[in-house]
Design a protein around this motif. Sequence first.
Motif, mmCIF file in Angstrom:
data_model
loop_
_atom_site.group_PDB
_atom_site.id
_atom_site.type_symbol
_atom_site.label_atom_id
_atom_site.label_comp_id
_atom_site.label_asym_id
_atom_site.label_seq_id
_atom_site.Cartn_x
_atom_site.Cartn_y
_atom_site.Cartn_z
ATOM 1 N N MET A 187 -14.543 6.800 2.443
ATOM 2 C CA MET A 187 -14.161 5.735 1.510
ATOM 3 C C MET A 187 -14.639 4.371 2.018
ATOM 4 N N PHE A 213 -3.284 9.326 0.867
ATOM 5 C CA PHE A 213 -4.580 8.802 0.422
ATOM 6 C C PHE A 213 -5.594 9.931 0.262
ATOM 7 N N TYR A 263 -7.382 10.857 -3.269
ATOM 8 C CA TYR A 263 -8.779 10.477 -3.493
ATOM 9 C C TYR A 263 -9.800 11.444 -2.891
ATOM 10 N N TRP A 309 -9.892 -1.743 -0.615
ATOM 11 C CA TRP A 309 -8.808 -0.791 -0.876
ATOM 12 C C TRP A 309 -7.647 -1.428 -1.633
ATOM 13 N N TRP A 322 0.833 -1.207 0.000
ATOM 14 C CA TRP A 322 0.000 0.000 0.000
ATOM 15 C C TRP A 322 0.865 1.254 0.000
ATOM 16 N N LEU A 380 -8.864 -0.501 -4.884
ATOM 17 C CA LEU A 380 -9.040 0.942 -5.023
ATOM 18 C C LEU A 380 -7.700 1.651 -5.235
ATOM 19 N N LEU A 381 -6.661 1.210 -4.523
ATOM 20 C CA LEU A 381 -5.357 1.870 -4.604
ATOM 21 C C LEU A 381 -4.673 1.666 -5.953
ATOM 22 N N THR A 428 -15.214 3.211 4.910
ATOM 23 C CA THR A 428 -14.762 2.674 6.194
ATOM 24 C C THR A 428 -15.806 2.849 7.290
#
Length: 747
Positions: free
Chosen positions: A651, A594, A598, A665, A495, A668-669, A653
Amino acid sequence: MMKLSNISLASISLDSSTCADIICGSNGLPVTPNSIRIIGDFKAQIGHVDHPNLTKYVDCFRNKNERVTLVFENLATNVPDELDFLKVTKQMLDALWHLHRVVNCVHGLISKDCLVWSDGNLKLAHWPIHLLTVGGFALGASSIMPTNMSFISPEQVKTPGLQATQQGDIWSAGLALLKLMKPACKISDNPSRLAFCDNSQDVLQQIEGKLDDSIVSNSSMWNEFFSLALEPRPELRATLEQLYAIVGLKPEISSTDPLINPLVPNRFELEQQSVQELNISEIYYLWRLSIGRNFESEQKQDDCPPILKIPCLIISEKQSTKQTTDELQLKPHIIIDTSPKVISLNVFKSDIASLDERIFRPLILTDEDLLINQYRRRRSSLITNLEQQPVDSSITTVGTECNNVGGDMHVKRTSFESITFADLDNLSIESSNIQAQINESAKAQPVVIKESDFAYQCERIALFKRLLAGCPYLKDQLKREASVDIPPYFRAQIWAILLDVSPEKSRKLYETIDKTSPLATDRQISVDIPRCHQYNELMASPQGHQKLTRILKAWLNHNTPEYVYWQGLDSLAAPFLLLNFQDEATAFACFNAFIDKYLKGFFKKDNQLVVQKYLEMFSELLSYHDAALANHLEKLGFLPNLYAIPWFLTMFTHVLPLHKILHVWDRLLLGDEKFPLCIGVAILNQLRQELMEYNFNDCIVAFSDLPEIDIECCIRDASHFYNSTPDKLINLKHNDISPSGEEDGSD
């Protein structure tokens, strides 16, 4: 691959204390169980410690009845036949220096039973117990004692319940070293005999601990060493610096020393020479996969006589044994049984032996297609030239170039001399075949199944370990493999690389940011954090609360005055803290990167235009992919601002548990700012059948607590929507909103 014949793991269990009557603390919040506190402290302060003279601890987890199990490397207790006493003394002092100065704790349980050996080198075992149990408090006692009390310090003997100290460690270590040098010295089982000696000379005389040249060279130096280390009065006892000086040594300040680097290094620092080996943490992780069931089932039951299993207290009807808070008292001390239970690795060794060893040496070709095609063209051209101009075949082979200069034939070796096309092709095919044997059956499985598949995870861990060691040069290959799936063991590192976070730069930045000064939002943060993913043990621990508070305050100070605190930021930071619990700096840097990628502009004081524009793009995307559902919801008046703001602000969470967020994620990442919108459409698509039959009130009720979502299906649908959406349909530019809050009229 590392040879596993010498690898051994063991465990010990601790029974944490409980206060059944105390439900809430002074702040009105539920009291954190001591078992949760121990786990949080382990992940934050113990799990990352890797010192050559301290045993490596790899895990800490809860069992039934608030029992906590510690897992660590199991080493031999047999003293080697030949000892270099100066070397052993240095290793003991280095271990204590690291504990006292770096980890900032005391051992408290040093005895001859704590000395273990690895390839002739001394290591201290059981060193985290005092720190994890808060000196015994978490076990319901004022202090902890080893089963062998011969080595405890005089001050603890004279004052029952006294906490262990650094000076106490020096006494115990000195006594243990003396026993190594002179096994014949008479250390009594009753520590009070030494505790009430007037001075160190009386101590050495009573245990017959004087050394001479027949036992060790330079005996005068060693007698001075032990005279200062075994001083019964703690205020006169030598410090570590003084003991180093006596033997002519200096402490080695490691890179993890707080004077050099106040933050803990993490597993990003993979050395190139070790990428083909399994370290003890990886072995433990794969062992847990290989047994495929609860850890406790692998442990041998205690051979406890039945008579000792009879309850020690029988309660008559309507009689209560509950104590009030005022009546609760700690025991003066508790004796810790540090006898390790050896963990059987037979199943793991058998499973790993059945795998093709080549999966632990994955072949990674940089731009392999270009390389192979280039070589194919080069070989084809060379063969054509050779056919036109015959030469002696004994000197002309594939991989050479021939030049005719002055009538003589010269052979010029190409840059591909060491590898032929056939070799390269065979290596590529062979590597593909090896991976195919594992991947074919596993790839079709859901992610949760793949994450528990032993053979598949062995292959993925070996591959990503190699890719991580080669980053940033192998970042493209890493992203390509991450699009298949991300192994949980390396998720934190992957990540960070996907977010372009550098651990070294993160630490330097995090050091400079104020994380403690009071802020106007402190009260709101203190209210939000105790409600943030408290079903997770780490997030529920005091360490988790403290770390999350520091990360949020650091982010606010770093982004002032552009951003302010909005509810939901705590949930947004939680996944990064969970993965980097031992490294706040990296957690903070990932969190900051992040949001910048985003959610830019979402946490301004006036974010209405930013959020509204985002919701409009979401509506457009939904209309493009499912016009019927979009029209139905619009007719009902159930617009995105009624349900989707918490989705995108956090997002997802705030509406999904952490174990599902990690999988969402992961994908998503790998995408851009458009992908979160596709996830939202995928969620609606999964609930489509019910939504088409709902009225407005039904929709409100359904989305007040989001129904169960199939994350695997959601990610697959979101990827489909992402790939099939025209680029011009949604043009996400966070700079479309000017700082003044008005839309930018530029094209």
